[in-house]
Motif scaffolding. Structure first.
Motif, PDB file in Angstrom:
ATOM      1  N   LEU A 209      18.975 -10.575   6.950  1.00 50.83           N
ATOM      2  CA  LEU A 209      17.563 -10.362   6.646  1.00 50.83           C
ATOM      3  C   LEU A 209      16.700 -10.544   7.891  1.00 50.83           C
ATOM      4  O   LEU A 209      16.885 -11.494   8.654  1.00 50.83           O
ATOM      5  N   GLN A 210      15.731  -9.649   8.066  1.00 55.60           N
ATOM      6  CA  GLN A 210      14.854  -9.719   9.229  1.00 55.60           C
ATOM      7  C   GLN A 210      13.376  -9.769   8.853  1.00 55.60           C
ATOM      8  O   GLN A 210      12.508  -9.610   9.707  1.00 55.60           O
ATOM      9  N   CYS A 211      13.095  -9.979   7.565  1.00 56.78           N
ATOM     10  CA  CYS A 211      11.697 -10.084   7.139  1.00 56.78           C
ATOM     11  C   CYS A 211      11.519 -11.357   6.319  1.00 56.78           C
ATOM     12  O   CYS A 211      12.481 -11.883   5.753  1.00 56.78           O
ATOM     13  N   PRO A 212      10.293 -11.892   6.234  1.00 53.59           N
ATOM     14  CA  PRO A 212      10.061 -13.099   5.429  1.00 53.59           C
ATOM     15  C   PRO A 212      10.430 -12.877   3.966  1.00 53.59           C
ATOM     16  O   PRO A 212      10.188 -11.806   3.403  1.00 53.59           O
ATOM     17  N   LEU A 213      11.015 -13.910   3.361  1.00 60.12           N
ATOM     18  CA  LEU A 213      11.471 -13.834   1.974  1.00 60.12           C
ATOM     19  C   LEU A 213      10.975 -15.049   1.207  1.00 60.12           C
ATOM     20  O   LEU A 213      11.185 -16.189   1.630  1.00 60.12           O
ATOM     21  N   LEU A 214      10.315 -14.810   0.080  1.00 59.71           N
ATOM     22  CA  LEU A 214       9.876 -15.873  -0.821  1.00 59.71           C
ATOM     23  C   LEU A 214      10.691 -15.792  -2.100  1.00 59.71           C
ATOM     24  O   LEU A 214      10.743 -14.739  -2.746  1.00 59.71           O
ATOM     25  N   LEU A 215      11.344 -16.894  -2.471  1.00 57.61           N
ATOM     26  CA  LEU A 215      12.101 -16.964  -3.716  1.00 57.61           C
ATOM     27  C   LEU A 215      11.391 -17.910  -4.679  1.00 57.61           C
ATOM     28  O   LEU A 215      11.104 -19.057  -4.332  1.00 57.61           O
ATOM     29  N   ILE A 216      11.114 -17.423  -5.886  1.00 57.25           N
ATOM     30  CA  ILE A 216      10.515 -18.243  -6.941  1.00 57.25           C
ATOM     31  C   ILE A 216      11.591 -18.501  -7.981  1.00 57.25           C
ATOM     32  O   ILE A 216      12.182 -17.557  -8.521  1.00 57.25           O
ATOM     33  N   VAL A 217      11.848 -19.778  -8.259  1.00 57.83           N
ATOM     34  CA  VAL A 217      13.005 -20.156  -9.067  1.00 57.83           C
ATOM     35  C   VAL A 217      12.579 -21.040 -10.239  1.00 57.83           C
ATOM     36  O   VAL A 217      11.947 -22.082 -10.048  1.00 57.83           O
ATOM     37  N   GLY A 218      12.931 -20.621 -11.437  1.00 60.60           N
ATOM     38  CA  GLY A 218      12.823 -21.479 -12.607  1.00 60.60           C
ATOM     39  C   GLY A 218      14.181 -22.125 -12.840  1.00 60.60           C
ATOM     40  O   GLY A 218      15.149 -21.431 -13.168  1.00 60.60           O
ATOM     41  N   GLU A 219      14.280 -23.423 -12.660  1.00 58.65           N
ATOM     42  CA  GLU A 219      15.589 -24.085 -12.704  1.00 58.65           C
ATOM     43  C   GLU A 219      16.202 -24.096 -14.101  1.00 58.65           C
ATOM     44  O   GLU A 219      17.391 -24.354 -14.254  1.00 58.65           O
ATOM     45  N   ASP A 220      15.389 -23.810 -15.121  1.00 61.59           N
ATOM     46  CA  ASP A 220      15.912 -23.749 -16.486  1.00 61.59           C
ATOM     47  C   ASP A 220      16.042 -22.308 -16.977  1.00 61.59           C
ATOM     48  O   ASP A 220      16.186 -22.066 -18.171  1.00 61.59           O
ATOM     49  N   ALA A 221      15.991 -21.340 -16.054  1.00 63.26           N
ATOM     50  CA  ALA A 221      16.158 -19.936 -16.443  1.00 63.26           C
ATOM     51  C   ALA A 221      17.523 -19.748 -17.097  1.00 63.26           C
ATOM     52  O   ALA A 221      18.538 -20.201 -16.571  1.00 63.26           O
ATOM     53  N   GLN A 222      17.549 -19.051 -18.226  1.00 61.67           N
ATOM     54  CA  GLN A 222      18.773 -18.959 -19.019  1.00 61.67           C
ATOM     55  C   GLN A 222      19.434 -17.584 -19.020  1.00 61.67           C
ATOM     56  O   GLN A 222      20.437 -17.405 -19.703  1.00 61.67           O
ATOM     57  N   ASN A 223      18.887 -16.622 -18.285  1.00 57.69           N
ATOM     58  CA  ASN A 223      19.570 -15.330 -18.281  1.00 57.69           C
ATOM     59  C   ASN A 223      19.941 -14.836 -16.890  1.00 57.69           C
ATOM     60  O   ASN A 223      20.667 -13.859 -16.759  1.00 57.69           O
ATOM     61  N   TRP A 224      19.467 -15.492 -15.836  1.00 56.83           N
ATOM     62  CA  TRP A 224      19.950 -15.260 -14.477  1.00 56.83           C
ATOM     63  C   TRP A 224      20.205 -16.625 -13.844  1.00 56.83           C
ATOM     64  O   TRP A 224      19.404 -17.552 -14.042  1.00 56.83           O
ATOM     65  N   PRO A 225      21.265 -16.783 -13.063  1.00 60.32           N
ATOM     66  CA  PRO A 225      21.495 -18.062 -12.372  1.00 60.32           C
ATOM     67  C   PRO A 225      20.647 -18.127 -11.105  1.00 60.32           C
ATOM     68  O   PRO A 225      21.156 -18.180  -9.987  1.00 60.32           O
ATOM     69  N   SER A 226      19.339 -18.121 -11.280  1.00 58.59           N
ATOM     70  CA  SER A 226      18.438 -17.995 -10.139  1.00 58.59           C
ATOM     71  C   SER A 226      18.484 -19.219  -9.226  1.00 58.59           C
ATOM     72  O   SER A 226      18.367 -19.087  -7.999  1.00 58.59           O
ATOM     73  N   TYR A 227      18.671 -20.411  -9.803  1.00 55.25           N
ATOM     74  CA  TYR A 227      18.721 -21.612  -8.962  1.00 55.25           C
ATOM     75  C   TYR A 227      19.980 -21.610  -8.094  1.00 55.25           C
ATOM     76  O   TYR A 227      19.911 -21.806  -6.870  1.00 55.25           O
ATOM     77  N   GLU A 228      21.135 -21.376  -8.713  1.00 54.37           N
ATOM     78  CA  GLU A 228      22.386 -21.337  -7.948  1.00 54.37           C
ATOM     79  C   GLU A 228      22.349 -20.233  -6.892  1.00 54.37           C
ATOM     80  O   GLU A 228      22.842 -20.401  -5.772  1.00 54.37           O
ATOM     81  N   SER A 229      21.751 -19.107  -7.250  1.00 52.42           N
ATOM     82  CA  SER A 229      21.653 -17.996  -6.306  1.00 52.42           C
ATOM     83  C   SER A 229      20.765 -18.363  -5.117  1.00 52.42           C
ATOM     84  O   SER A 229      21.097 -18.071  -3.962  1.00 52.42           O
ATOM     85  N   ALA A 230      19.640 -19.005  -5.395  1.00 50.12           N
ATOM     86  CA  ALA A 230      18.729 -19.389  -4.317  1.00 50.12           C
ATOM     87  C   ALA A 230      19.385 -20.383  -3.366  1.00 50.12           C
ATOM     88  O   ALA A 230      19.225 -20.292  -2.142  1.00 50.12           O
ATOM     89  N   MET A 231      20.135 -21.343  -3.925  1.00 51.21           N
ATOM     90  CA  MET A 231      20.801 -22.322  -3.063  1.00 51.21           C
ATOM     91  C   MET A 231      21.869 -21.654  -2.197  1.00 51.21           C
ATOM     92  O   MET A 231      22.049 -22.002  -1.023  1.00 51.21           O
ATOM     93  N   ASP A 232      22.576 -20.689  -2.769  1.00 49.79           N
ATOM     94  CA  ASP A 232      23.593 -19.980  -1.988  1.00 49.79           C
ATOM     95  C   ASP A 232      22.944 -19.129  -0.899  1.00 49.79           C
ATOM     96  O   ASP A 232      23.445 -19.074   0.235  1.00 49.79           O
ATOM     97  N   MET A 233      21.831 -18.495  -1.224  1.00 47.76           N
ATOM     98  CA  MET A 233      21.127 -17.701  -0.214  1.00 47.76           C
ATOM     99  C   MET A 233      20.621 -18.586   0.916  1.00 47.76           C
ATOM    100  O   MET A 233      20.672 -18.210   2.091  1.00 47.76           O
TER     101      MET A 233
END
Length: 324
Positions: A209-233
């Motif tokens: 990635l070469q541009c700024p990235l903002l990730l918004i994460v709901g840690e209790d999201a129940q249909n995408w593993p957004s928290y785990e994905s954000a930590m891996d990213m």
């Protein structure tokens, strides 16, 4: 949006139809400021809506991608941001004629529409993605040469990177046996992408990635593993040395549907799939009322700051936007 506010005796949580109504008022919420223009676009195979702020411009632009569902146009966030002096284009991700998901080039076509518009600063365009739209935005941010800024809410980088956008859903369906249901028979899909794979062909390489990235994460999201994905990213970008481009807003007990402030909290709702044929079910989005509402207020405010700092970059924003 029209909201009815009603007052009853005492503190009530249910059974309102059986209670005596003390007072009631209808409140109308406006999403589009006076002077903002809504322009439907059907340019070849592109179906989208462009919102133009009042004034001569030129303005920075935003390309908004929403989630899967029926793939229809969702415009209220676009109208709000256009009211804050940003040109805003929101495209449809399901072809109305064929019922199929659009291909990779579709989103760059939408980007070019913004880039070539006389009221838009072609060098200052961002993508804002939510849910499935966030997955597409991440892919575009890394592998496209045109994107300068990306904001993503409750999506994932886990997806086959070689192939059309539709393969993201195909990958989901391969893990359908991981689908769970709660006691209210509400579907939970977050496990379909877990555990986060180590195979690099199944993850967007955010280390490039070469541009700024903002990730918004709901840690209790129940249909995408957004928290785990954000930590891996975050780990991937730290290893690659580009983590300075990453901003993560993570909210405990917030669910999937992190919307603009004061949008009603929805823990579960009816959801129509993009499968063929489509079907409708009750999806669990997650979140707790107070924590989720706080997340919506703070994430919106910080998203505006992120956009202002990275899109205007020394320019003087419009009066409305600069006051937020």
């Amino acid at each position: 949006m029209v909201v009815t506010i009603s007052v009853y005796q005492g503190h009530q949580t249910e059974g309102f139809l059986d209670q005596v109504l003390l007072a009631s008022v209808v409140v109308e919420r406006w999403y589009m400021a006076p002077g903002v223009r809504r322009v439907p676009i059907t340019d070849g195979r592109l179906t989208a809506t462009l919102f133009l702020p009042s004034g001569p411009g030129p303005f920075p632009g935003l390309l908004d991608l929403w989630g899967g569902g029926e793939g229809k146009l969702v415009e209220y966030r676009a109208a709000l941001l256009a009211s804050l002096a940003l040109d805003y284009l929101t495209p449809q991700i399901i072809n109305k004629g064929t019922g199929k998901m659009v291909d990779n080039d579709y989103f760059e076509t939408a980007y070019r529409v913004l880039e070539q518009h006389p009221q838009i600063l072609g060098s200052r365009i961002a993508m804002l993605g939510f849910s499935f739209g966030a997955a597409v935005t991440l892919r575009t941010a890394v592998y496209s040469e045109v994107l300068k800024l990306s904001c993503d809410s409750n999506g994932s980088h886990v997806q086959p990177i070689d192939g059309p956008v539709e393969q993201i859903m195909t990958y989901f369906n391969k893990n359908v046996e991981k689908t769970r249901y709660n006691e209210d028979n509400q579907v939970i899909w977050r496990d379909l992408l877990l555990p986060i794979p180590t195979d690099p062909s199944l993850k967007v390489d955010v280390g490039r990635l070469q541009c700024p990235l903002l990730l918004i994460v709901g840690e209790d999201a129940q249909n995408w593993p957004s928290y785990e994905s954000a930590m891996d990213m975050r780990e991937m970008m730290e290893r690659a040395g580009n983590s300075h481009l990453l901003t993560v807003l993570s909210y405990k007990n917030a669910g999937h549907l992190i919307e603009p402030p004061f949008t009603p909290f929805v823990r579960a709702s009816s959801f129509r799939t993009v499968t063929n044929p489509p079907f409708t079910m009750m999806a669990l989005w997650g979140g707790e009322l107070v924590a989720h509402s706080h997340a919506q207020e703070e994430a919106w405010r910080k998203t505006l700051v992120f956009l202002r700092e990275n899109l205007y970059g020394g320019m003087k924003p419009g009066a409305l936007f600069s006051n937020l």
